[in-house]
Design a protein around this motif. Structure first.
Motif, PDB file in Angstrom:
ATOM      1  N   UNK A  31      36.188  32.203  33.270  1.00 57.60           N
ATOM      2  CA  UNK A  31      36.341  33.516  33.879  1.00 57.60           C
ATOM      3  C   UNK A  31      37.445  34.248  33.149  1.00 57.60           C
ATOM      4  N   UNK A  32      37.222  35.504  32.847  1.00 58.09           N
ATOM      5  CA  UNK A  32      38.240  36.319  32.190  1.00 58.09           C
ATOM      6  C   UNK A  32      38.771  37.320  33.201  1.00 58.09           C
ATOM      7  N   UNK A  33      40.072  37.236  33.484  1.00 62.02           N
ATOM      8  CA  UNK A  33      40.701  38.129  34.448  1.00 62.02           C
ATOM      9  C   UNK A  33      41.869  38.812  33.754  1.00 62.02           C
ATOM     10  N   UNK A  34      41.792  40.120  33.646  1.00 60.25           N
ATOM     11  CA  UNK A  34      42.874  40.872  33.034  1.00 60.25           C
ATOM     12  C   UNK A  34      43.109  40.479  31.576  1.00 60.25           C
ATOM     13  N   UNK A  35      42.087  40.061  30.872  1.00 60.59           N
ATOM     14  CA  UNK A  35      42.222  39.686  29.478  1.00 60.59           C
ATOM     15  C   UNK A  35      42.595  38.234  29.254  1.00 60.59           C
ATOM     16  N   UNK A  36      42.871  37.486  30.319  1.00 63.20           N
ATOM     17  CA  UNK A  36      43.215  36.066  30.197  1.00 63.20           C
ATOM     18  C   UNK A  36      42.022  35.224  30.611  1.00 63.20           C
ATOM     19  N   UNK A  37      41.709  34.227  29.799  1.00 61.15           N
ATOM     20  CA  UNK A  37      40.604  33.333  30.124  1.00 61.15           C
ATOM     21  C   UNK A  37      41.113  32.201  31.003  1.00 61.15           C
ATOM     22  N   UNK A  38      40.383  31.933  32.072  1.00 58.29           N
ATOM     23  CA  UNK A  38      40.737  30.864  33.002  1.00 58.29           C
ATOM     24  C   UNK A  38      39.568  29.892  33.089  1.00 58.29           C
ATOM     25  N   UNK A  39      39.626  28.772  32.359  1.00 56.94           N
ATOM     26  CA  UNK A  39      38.517  27.807  32.431  1.00 56.94           C
ATOM     27  C   UNK A  39      38.528  27.055  33.754  1.00 56.94           C
ATOM     28  N   UNK A  40      37.388  26.518  34.098  1.00 62.47           N
ATOM     29  CA  UNK A  40      37.239  25.730  35.320  1.00 62.47           C
ATOM     30  C   UNK A  40      37.676  24.292  35.012  1.00 62.47           C
ATOM     31  N   UNK A  41      38.941  23.978  35.311  1.00 59.92           N
ATOM     32  CA  UNK A  41      39.486  22.661  34.964  1.00 59.92           C
ATOM     33  C   UNK A  41      38.838  21.545  35.774  1.00 59.92           C
ATOM     34  N   UNK A  42      38.413  21.815  36.987  1.00 57.51           N
ATOM     35  CA  UNK A  42      37.740  20.800  37.788  1.00 57.51           C
ATOM     36  C   UNK A  42      36.428  20.388  37.121  1.00 57.51           C
ATOM     37  N   UNK A  43      35.682  21.360  36.628  1.00 59.04           N
ATOM     38  CA  UNK A  43      34.418  21.065  35.950  1.00 59.04           C
ATOM     39  C   UNK A  43      34.682  20.305  34.653  1.00 59.04           C
ATOM     40  N   UNK A  44      35.694  20.710  33.896  1.00 60.68           N
ATOM     41  CA  UNK A  44      36.017  20.025  32.647  1.00 60.68           C
ATOM     42  C   UNK A  44      36.466  18.597  32.909  1.00 60.68           C
ATOM     43  N   UNK A  45      37.232  18.383  33.961  1.00 60.63           N
ATOM     44  CA  UNK A  45      37.682  17.030  34.300  1.00 60.63           C
ATOM     45  C   UNK A  45      36.503  16.141  34.678  1.00 60.63           C
ATOM     46  N   UNK A  46      35.550  16.691  35.409  1.00 61.14           N
ATOM     47  CA  UNK A  46      34.375  15.910  35.777  1.00 61.14           C
ATOM     48  C   UNK A  46      33.550  15.561  34.546  1.00 61.14           C
ATOM     49  N   UNK A  47      33.437  16.498  33.609  1.00 64.79           N
ATOM     50  CA  UNK A  47      32.674  16.219  32.398  1.00 64.79           C
ATOM     51  C   UNK A  47      33.355  15.139  31.567  1.00 64.79           C
ATOM     52  N   UNK A  48      34.667  15.132  31.528  1.00 68.58           N
ATOM     53  CA  UNK A  48      35.379  14.141  30.730  1.00 68.58           C
ATOM     54  C   UNK A  48      35.438  12.788  31.427  1.00 68.58           C
ATOM     55  N   UNK A  49      35.449  12.772  32.753  1.00 70.88           N
ATOM     56  CA  UNK A  49      35.635  11.529  33.470  1.00 70.88           C
ATOM     57  C   UNK A  49      34.370  10.788  33.828  1.00 70.88           C
ATOM     58  N   UNK A  50      33.244  11.446  33.824  1.00 72.57           N
ATOM     59  CA  UNK A  50      32.011  10.805  34.266  1.00 72.57           C
ATOM     60  C   UNK A  50      31.167  10.303  33.105  1.00 72.57           C
ATOM     61  N   UNK A  51      31.796   9.828  32.065  1.00 72.32           N
ATOM     62  CA  UNK A  51      31.059   9.307  30.919  1.00 72.32           C
ATOM     63  C   UNK A  51      30.796   7.824  31.141  1.00 72.32           C
ATOM     64  N   UNK A  52      29.544   7.416  31.314  1.00 74.79           N
ATOM     65  CA  UNK A  52      29.274   5.996  31.560  1.00 74.79           C
ATOM     66  C   UNK A  52      29.613   5.121  30.355  1.00 74.79           C
ATOM     67  N   UNK A  53      29.616   5.690  29.157  1.00 75.27           N
ATOM     68  CA  UNK A  53      29.966   4.921  27.973  1.00 75.27           C
ATOM     69  C   UNK A  53      31.473   4.867  27.766  1.00 75.27           C
ATOM     70  N   UNK A  54      32.223   5.631  28.551  1.00 75.08           N
ATOM     71  CA  UNK A  54      33.673   5.671  28.388  1.00 75.08           C
ATOM     72  C   UNK A  54      34.339   4.354  28.713  1.00 75.08           C
ATOM     73  N   UNK A  55      33.856   3.646  29.716  1.00 75.54           N
ATOM     74  CA  UNK A  55      34.442   2.354  30.077  1.00 75.54           C
ATOM     75  C   UNK A  55      34.206   1.332  28.976  1.00 75.54           C
TER      76      UNK A  55
END
Length: 106
Positions: A31-55
């Protein structure tokens, strides 16, 4: 028979809709608010943490770091190596038992 086929089509349609709603989005929204981009950190954390090959990858990394002592290079174990001894002895390596030292100044 016509009613049975319409009921079956309705069931298939409802199951397709429920499956499409149950599927999680594949990407995250920025989301871009006032020229600053604000990524969805919760979504990014889920994408990084739910890798079945990560373990499995973490286990392989741990095994690679725990090398037995007899398989380690000599400089990691604290043993003398020809390169280290040559650096310590200077130009007297192989000719004298005393290492090279600079001349003492009075």
């Amino acid at each position: 028979m016509n009613r049975l086929s319409s009921v079956a089509a309705g069931v298939l349609l409802m199951s397709a809709v429920s499956l499409s709603q149950a599927a999680q989005p594949s990407g995250c929204v920025e989301v871009s608010v006032g020229g600053y981009k604000a990524p969805d950190y919760n979504c990014l954390s889920q994408q990084m943490g739910n890798n079945p090959e990560g373990a499995a990858a973490a286990q392989k990394n741990l095994e690679a770091m725990n090398v037995p002592v007899n398989k380690r290079p000599p400089n990691q174990v604290g043993l003398a190596t020809p390169a280290g001894t040559s650096t310590r002895m200077g130009n007297t390596f192989g000719t004298s038992v005393k290492p090279q030292r600079p001349a003492t100044t009075p």
